[in-house]
Design a protein around this motif. Sequence first.
Motif, mmCIF file in Angstrom:
data_model
loop_
_atom_site.group_PDB
_atom_site.id
_atom_site.type_symbol
_atom_site.label_atom_id
_atom_site.label_comp_id
_atom_site.label_asym_id
_atom_site.label_seq_id
_atom_site.Cartn_x
_atom_site.Cartn_y
_atom_site.Cartn_z
ATOM 1 N N ALA A 34 0.856 -1.185 0.000
ATOM 2 C CA ALA A 34 0.000 0.000 0.000
ATOM 3 C C ALA A 34 0.892 1.235 0.000
ATOM 4 C CB ALA A 34 -0.916 0.011 1.221
ATOM 5 N N ILE A 35 0.669 2.143 -0.941
ATOM 6 C CA ILE A 35 1.471 3.366 -1.051
ATOM 7 C C ILE A 35 0.663 4.549 -0.528
ATOM 8 C CG2 ILE A 35 2.737 4.905 -2.577
ATOM 9 C CD1 ILE A 35 2.982 2.644 -4.572
ATOM 10 N N PHE A 36 1.227 5.252 0.430
ATOM 11 C CA PHE A 36 0.695 6.548 0.861
ATOM 12 C C PHE A 36 1.741 7.605 0.499
ATOM 13 C CE2 PHE A 36 -1.391 3.479 3.602
ATOM 14 C CZ PHE A 36 -2.720 3.891 3.545
ATOM 15 N N GLY A 290 14.279 -7.483 -15.363
ATOM 16 C CA GLY A 290 13.375 -7.892 -14.304
ATOM 17 C C GLY A 290 12.621 -6.763 -13.640
ATOM 18 N N LEU A 291 12.978 -5.499 -13.949
ATOM 19 C CA LEU A 291 12.255 -4.368 -13.362
ATOM 20 C C LEU A 291 10.882 -4.280 -14.022
ATOM 21 C CD1 LEU A 291 12.204 -1.932 -11.456
ATOM 22 C CD2 LEU A 291 13.214 -0.566 -13.305
ATOM 23 N N MET A 292 9.849 -4.447 -13.215
ATOM 24 C CA MET A 292 8.494 -4.531 -13.749
ATOM 25 C C MET A 292 7.802 -3.170 -13.812
ATOM 26 S SD MET A 292 7.177 -7.960 -11.762
ATOM 27 C CE MET A 292 7.676 -7.329 -10.140
ATOM 28 N N ALA A 293 7.966 -2.349 -12.787
ATOM 29 C CA ALA A 293 7.216 -1.091 -12.728
ATOM 30 C C ALA A 293 7.883 -0.129 -11.769
ATOM 31 C CB ALA A 293 5.769 -1.352 -12.303
ATOM 32 N N THR A 294 7.608 1.158 -11.968
ATOM 33 C CA THR A 294 8.060 2.211 -11.060
ATOM 34 C C THR A 294 6.836 2.969 -10.552
ATOM 35 O OG1 THR A 294 8.297 3.994 -12.698
ATOM 36 C CG2 THR A 294 10.146 2.442 -12.454
ATOM 37 N N PHE A 295 6.983 3.600 -9.368
ATOM 38 C CA PHE A 295 5.862 4.289 -8.741
ATOM 39 C C PHE A 295 6.342 5.625 -8.181
ATOM 40 C CE2 PHE A 295 5.104 -0.208 -8.730
ATOM 41 C CZ PHE A 295 3.788 -0.314 -9.169
ATOM 42 N N SER A 296 5.640 6.693 -8.542
ATOM 43 C CA SER A 296 6.002 8.050 -8.144
ATOM 44 C C SER A 296 4.788 8.787 -7.609
ATOM 45 C CB SER A 296 6.582 8.826 -9.337
ATOM 46 O OG SER A 296 7.731 8.206 -9.842
ATOM 47 N N GLY A 297 5.056 9.949 -6.996
ATOM 48 C CA GLY A 297 3.996 10.825 -6.505
ATOM 49 C C GLY A 297 4.202 12.220 -7.024
ATOM 50 N N HIS A 298 4.229 13.210 -6.108
ATOM 51 C CA HIS A 298 4.629 14.580 -6.413
ATOM 52 C C HIS A 298 3.533 15.388 -7.103
ATOM 53 C CE1 HIS A 298 7.577 17.759 -6.764
ATOM 54 N NE2 HIS A 298 7.513 17.774 -8.079
ATOM 55 N N TRP A 304 -2.403 7.947 -12.979
ATOM 56 C CA TRP A 304 -2.461 6.947 -14.032
ATOM 57 C C TRP A 304 -1.147 6.183 -14.147
ATOM 58 C CZ3 TRP A 304 1.358 8.743 -17.286
ATOM 59 C CH2 TRP A 304 1.587 10.121 -17.312
ATOM 60 N N CYS A 305 -1.201 5.101 -14.892
ATOM 61 C CA CYS A 305 -0.014 4.310 -15.246
ATOM 62 C C CYS A 305 0.112 4.269 -16.760
ATOM 63 C CB CYS A 305 -0.138 2.866 -14.746
ATOM 64 S SG CYS A 305 -0.356 2.647 -12.969
ATOM 65 N N PHE A 306 1.321 4.069 -17.255
ATOM 66 C CA PHE A 306 1.498 3.842 -18.691
ATOM 67 C C PHE A 306 2.610 2.843 -18.922
ATOM 68 C CE2 PHE A 306 5.207 6.536 -18.533
ATOM 69 C CZ PHE A 306 5.927 6.297 -19.705
ATOM 70 N N SER A 307 2.564 2.211 -20.096
ATOM 71 C CA SER A 307 3.598 1.267 -20.507
ATOM 72 C C SER A 307 4.550 1.977 -21.461
ATOM 73 C CB SER A 307 2.971 0.051 -21.198
ATOM 74 O OG SER A 307 3.967 -0.849 -21.634
ATOM 75 N N TRP A 308 5.803 2.098 -21.055
ATOM 76 C CA TRP A 308 6.808 2.808 -21.862
ATOM 77 C C TRP A 308 7.398 1.812 -22.854
ATOM 78 C CZ3 TRP A 308 11.841 5.380 -19.556
ATOM 79 C CH2 TRP A 308 12.470 6.096 -20.568
ATOM 80 N N ASN A 309 6.801 1.765 -24.030
ATOM 81 C CA ASN A 309 7.203 0.777 -25.026
ATOM 82 C C ASN A 309 7.511 1.394 -26.386
ATOM 83 O OD1 ASN A 309 4.664 1.456 -25.892
ATOM 84 N ND2 ASN A 309 3.706 -0.481 -25.289
ATOM 85 N N CYS A 325 3.944 4.316 -12.975
ATOM 86 C CA CYS A 325 2.676 4.693 -12.352
ATOM 87 C C CYS A 325 2.840 5.866 -11.403
ATOM 88 C CB CYS A 325 2.119 3.522 -11.529
ATOM 89 S SG CYS A 325 1.639 2.073 -12.470
ATOM 90 N N PHE A 326 1.792 6.652 -11.300
ATOM 91 C CA PHE A 326 1.613 7.541 -10.173
ATOM 92 C C PHE A 326 0.849 6.794 -9.087
ATOM 93 C CE2 PHE A 326 2.064 10.887 -13.454
ATOM 94 C CZ PHE A 326 2.983 11.710 -12.817
ATOM 95 N N GLY A 327 1.015 7.259 -7.846
ATOM 96 C CA GLY A 327 0.153 6.785 -6.779
ATOM 97 C C GLY A 327 -1.073 7.665 -6.713
#
Length: 390
Positions: A34-36, A290-298, A304-309, A325-327
């Motif tokens: 859980a991200i706060f 192996g890095l699946m995803a990153t999570f940021s705030g600010h 939203w999330c997006f796939s950087w492809n 992704c953003f939280g």
Amino acid sequence: MRPALYFACLGELCHASASNKSLRFTSNGTFQIAIFEDLHFGEAEDLDWGPQQDVNSTRVINQILDIEVPQLVVLNGDLITGENTFLDNSTDYVDNIVAPLVQRDLKWASTYGNHDSDFNISGEAVLKRERRYRNSLTQSMVNTSFSGVSNYYLLVYPADTKDTTPELLLWFFDSKGGNYFQQRTGNGTSVPRPNWVDQSVVDWFITTNDRFTDLYNTTIPSLAFFHIPVNAMLAFQNQGVSPTKEPGINDDVPLAQQGQGANQGNANETIQDYAGQDIPFMEALLATKGLMATFSGHDHGDDWCFSWNSTLPGMKFSGNGLDMCFGRHSGYGGYGTWTRGSRQIYLTKRMLGKSIETWIRLEDGNVSGNVSLNGTYGRDEYPAVADTGT
């Protein structure tokens, strides 16, 4: 040869791994985070509305944790609005922030945001306060002049305590920003800090990840957490966020990325515009197998999330399918009145490295933006989310 102190923690690799074995998948083969983020405790403490904000933020944490049962809580930056605090009590707010976690015996790990560093507060002081609690897993593994504080990793092991090979690697990075602790310019204003992940941290990240691969003779699936998003997220936003393929609120336009400065508190020095300061960090993220995803705030108005492809507008290198992704703005402090919430990350051993389930649990109990980050994310259609406020 780079200075040895960049990688001082590598000599303690096995020791650090052993100390973190308390993080484990459940017996059902699941692991939930859980991200706060952007809680912004400590605003206007001498007025009625400031302390009431903190009461409301604590209520949000409690309401969400009454529903969700994570194995780890991540406090992803801007725990405290440091420019509003006093030197003698600036880190006291940590006690209020973690009280709901302590009451539930939940483990947590923090990154520090730009507002966690100002004239009367520092990441070092916040970390010292956190270390009073046995359930705080926050660490500092890179010690250079510009590294920041909250750069470290945590390992997540199988439920079987006899299995000593980690299943999951969690990376935490300090994107810095804010102002330097107890420093003033000649005219008495605060001194701004660089707001991107430093090269010394990038070097440590690459070297440490290589050591893990050699040590375990395998690629360990991983996630990364840092407060200020990288430029790829702005580039994607400029390209266009689909309300049904990347569901989420998208109200902070343009979003503020690493390297794009904004004065904080009474700082009035010229802040450097974006000039690719986060490119080494982005390249390191993409190069990490192996890095699946990153999570940021600010950016409080984005979740939203997006796939950087692809190669995004204004960028010279292409993504590889990494999800970013953003939280969700969790606190009643800070700007914005969007309904507060917490991003949930749900992993299963069976789908590890293939799919991540993630959603926003809102303070009213509802779920927003429930998606699967998998090989077809960005092409799949989801219901658009409601842009609600309080």
